[in-house]
Design a protein around this motif. Structure first.
Motif, PDB file in Angstrom:
ATOM      1  N   HIS A  22       3.741   0.515   2.528  1.00  0.00           N
ATOM      2  CA  HIS A  22       3.491  -0.357   3.666  1.00  0.00           C
ATOM      3  C   HIS A  22       3.103  -1.723   3.113  1.00  0.00           C
ATOM      4  O   HIS A  22       2.107  -1.848   2.396  1.00  0.00           O
ATOM      5  N   THR A  23       3.877  -2.749   3.456  1.00  0.00           N
ATOM      6  CA  THR A  23       3.660  -4.087   2.918  1.00  0.00           C
ATOM      7  C   THR A  23       2.890  -4.961   3.895  1.00  0.00           C
ATOM      8  O   THR A  23       3.242  -5.043   5.071  1.00  0.00           O
ATOM      9  N   MET A  24       1.847  -5.607   3.380  1.00  0.00           N
ATOM     10  CA  MET A  24       1.076  -6.563   4.145  1.00  0.00           C
ATOM     11  C   MET A  24       1.300  -7.939   3.524  1.00  0.00           C
ATOM     12  O   MET A  24       1.187  -8.096   2.311  1.00  0.00           O
ATOM     13  N   LEU A  25       1.646  -8.910   4.366  1.00  0.00           N
ATOM     14  CA  LEU A  25       1.817 -10.291   3.919  1.00  0.00           C
ATOM     15  C   LEU A  25       0.801 -11.160   4.643  1.00  0.00           C
ATOM     16  O   LEU A  25       0.396 -10.852   5.766  1.00  0.00           O
ATOM     17  N   GLY A  26       0.421 -12.259   4.009  1.00  0.00           N
ATOM     18  CA  GLY A  26      -0.521 -13.148   4.658  1.00  0.00           C
ATOM     19  C   GLY A  26      -0.582 -14.507   3.991  1.00  0.00           C
ATOM     20  O   GLY A  26       0.098 -14.761   2.997  1.00  0.00           O
ATOM     21  N   THR A  27      -1.412 -15.355   4.570  1.00  0.00           N
ATOM     22  CA  THR A  27      -1.619 -16.711   4.079  1.00  0.00           C
ATOM     23  C   THR A  27      -3.107 -17.020   4.107  1.00  0.00           C
ATOM     24  O   THR A  27      -3.789 -16.740   5.094  1.00  0.00           O
ATOM     25  N   MET A  42       0.851  -1.188   0.000  1.00  0.00           N
ATOM     26  CA  MET A  42       0.000   0.000   0.000  1.00  0.00           C
ATOM     27  C   MET A  42       0.883   1.232   0.000  1.00  0.00           C
ATOM     28  O   MET A  42       1.761   1.365   0.850  1.00  0.00           O
ATOM     29  N   LYS A  43       0.643   2.116  -0.964  1.00  0.00           N
ATOM     30  CA  LYS A  43       1.443   3.335  -1.070  1.00  0.00           C
ATOM     31  C   LYS A  43       0.564   4.524  -0.748  1.00  0.00           C
ATOM     32  O   LYS A  43      -0.446   4.769  -1.400  1.00  0.00           O
ATOM     33  N   GLY A  44       0.997   5.268   0.284  1.00  0.00           N
ATOM     34  CA  GLY A  44       0.249   6.441   0.701  1.00  0.00           C
ATOM     35  C   GLY A  44       0.563   7.647  -0.159  1.00  0.00           C
ATOM     36  O   GLY A  44       1.557   7.666  -0.881  1.00  0.00           O
ATOM     37  N   PRO A  45      -0.275   8.656  -0.089  1.00  0.00           N
ATOM     38  CA  PRO A  45      -0.061   9.851  -0.889  1.00  0.00           C
ATOM     39  C   PRO A  45       1.258  10.568  -0.560  1.00  0.00           C
ATOM     40  O   PRO A  45       1.795  11.273  -1.402  1.00  0.00           O
ATOM     41  N   ASP A  46       1.786  10.347   0.635  1.00  0.00           N
ATOM     42  CA  ASP A  46       3.046  10.982   1.021  1.00  0.00           C
ATOM     43  C   ASP A  46       4.262  10.154   0.628  1.00  0.00           C
ATOM     44  O   ASP A  46       5.397  10.527   0.918  1.00  0.00           O
ATOM     45  N   GLY A  47       4.048   8.988  -0.019  1.00  0.00           N
ATOM     46  CA  GLY A  47       5.161   8.232  -0.576  1.00  0.00           C
ATOM     47  C   GLY A  47       5.531   6.910   0.048  1.00  0.00           C
ATOM     48  O   GLY A  47       5.871   5.992  -0.677  1.00  0.00           O
ATOM     49  N   SER A  50      -3.149 -12.163   8.128  1.00  0.00           N
ATOM     50  CA  SER A  50      -2.264 -11.176   7.519  1.00  0.00           C
ATOM     51  C   SER A  50      -1.696 -10.243   8.573  1.00  0.00           C
ATOM     52  O   SER A  50      -2.205 -10.148   9.686  1.00  0.00           O
ATOM     53  N   GLY A  51      -0.630  -9.583   8.195  1.00  0.00           N
ATOM     54  CA  GLY A  51       0.001  -8.597   9.060  1.00  0.00           C
ATOM     55  C   GLY A  51       0.848  -7.654   8.245  1.00  0.00           C
ATOM     56  O   GLY A  51       1.291  -7.984   7.143  1.00  0.00           O
ATOM     57  N   VAL A  52       1.039  -6.465   8.773  1.00  0.00           N
ATOM     58  CA  VAL A  52       1.833  -5.451   8.099  1.00  0.00           C
ATOM     59  C   VAL A  52       3.256  -5.515   8.612  1.00  0.00           C
ATOM     60  O   VAL A  52       3.496  -5.632   9.808  1.00  0.00           O
ATOM     61  N   LEU A  53       4.214  -5.477   7.689  1.00  0.00           N
ATOM     62  CA  LEU A  53       5.620  -5.491   8.070  1.00  0.00           C
ATOM     63  C   LEU A  53       6.000  -4.142   8.679  1.00  0.00           C
ATOM     64  O   LEU A  53       5.556  -3.099   8.211  1.00  0.00           O
ATOM     65  N   ASP A  54       6.854  -4.189   9.698  1.00  0.00           N
ATOM     66  CA  ASP A  54       7.376  -2.941  10.239  1.00  0.00           C
ATOM     67  C   ASP A  54       8.646  -2.561   9.478  1.00  0.00           C
ATOM     68  O   ASP A  54       9.028  -3.241   8.530  1.00  0.00           O
ATOM     69  N   ALA A  55       9.305  -1.487   9.872  1.00  0.00           N
ATOM     70  CA  ALA A  55      10.487  -1.000   9.160  1.00  0.00           C
ATOM     71  C   ALA A  55      11.601  -2.038   9.105  1.00  0.00           C
ATOM     72  O   ALA A  55      12.405  -2.058   8.168  1.00  0.00           O
TER      73      ALA A  55
END
Length: 91
Positions: free
Chosen positions: A65-70, A57-62, A84-89
């Protein structure tokens, strides 16, 4: 560490097959996933048990954010269960 589970149940005024495709066809999923103003430049959804999910997911500010799941369970066109879950930095 045990992660919390969230379950959603929604009723849509649309043909079941249309809603199913909106969730399981990556081209359609990329059009509506995420907040208004965001895009999904990468959207993969393998709608079968054990299948992988990846949505960037790409926000308007650039930032992206990656979400991975099964995919856990599929009973087309009435039931779709995935984790699913969103990867942190740090990934």
């Amino acid at each position: 560490m045990k992660h919390p589970r969230v379950a959603f149940r929604r009723i849509f005024d649309a043909p079941r097959a249309t809603v199913w495709r909106a969730w399981t066809d990556p081209r359609q999923l990329a059009k509506w996933w995420g907040p208004i103003g965001w895009t999904a430049p990468v959207c993969r959804f393998d709608a079968r048990p054990g299948g992988a999910i990846r949505i960037d997911m790409k926000g308007p500010d650039g930032p992206v954010h990656t979400m991975l799941g099964t995919v856990e369970e599929v009973a087309a066109p009435r039931k779709l269960v995935f984790l699913s879950g969103v990867l942190d930095a740090a990934g």
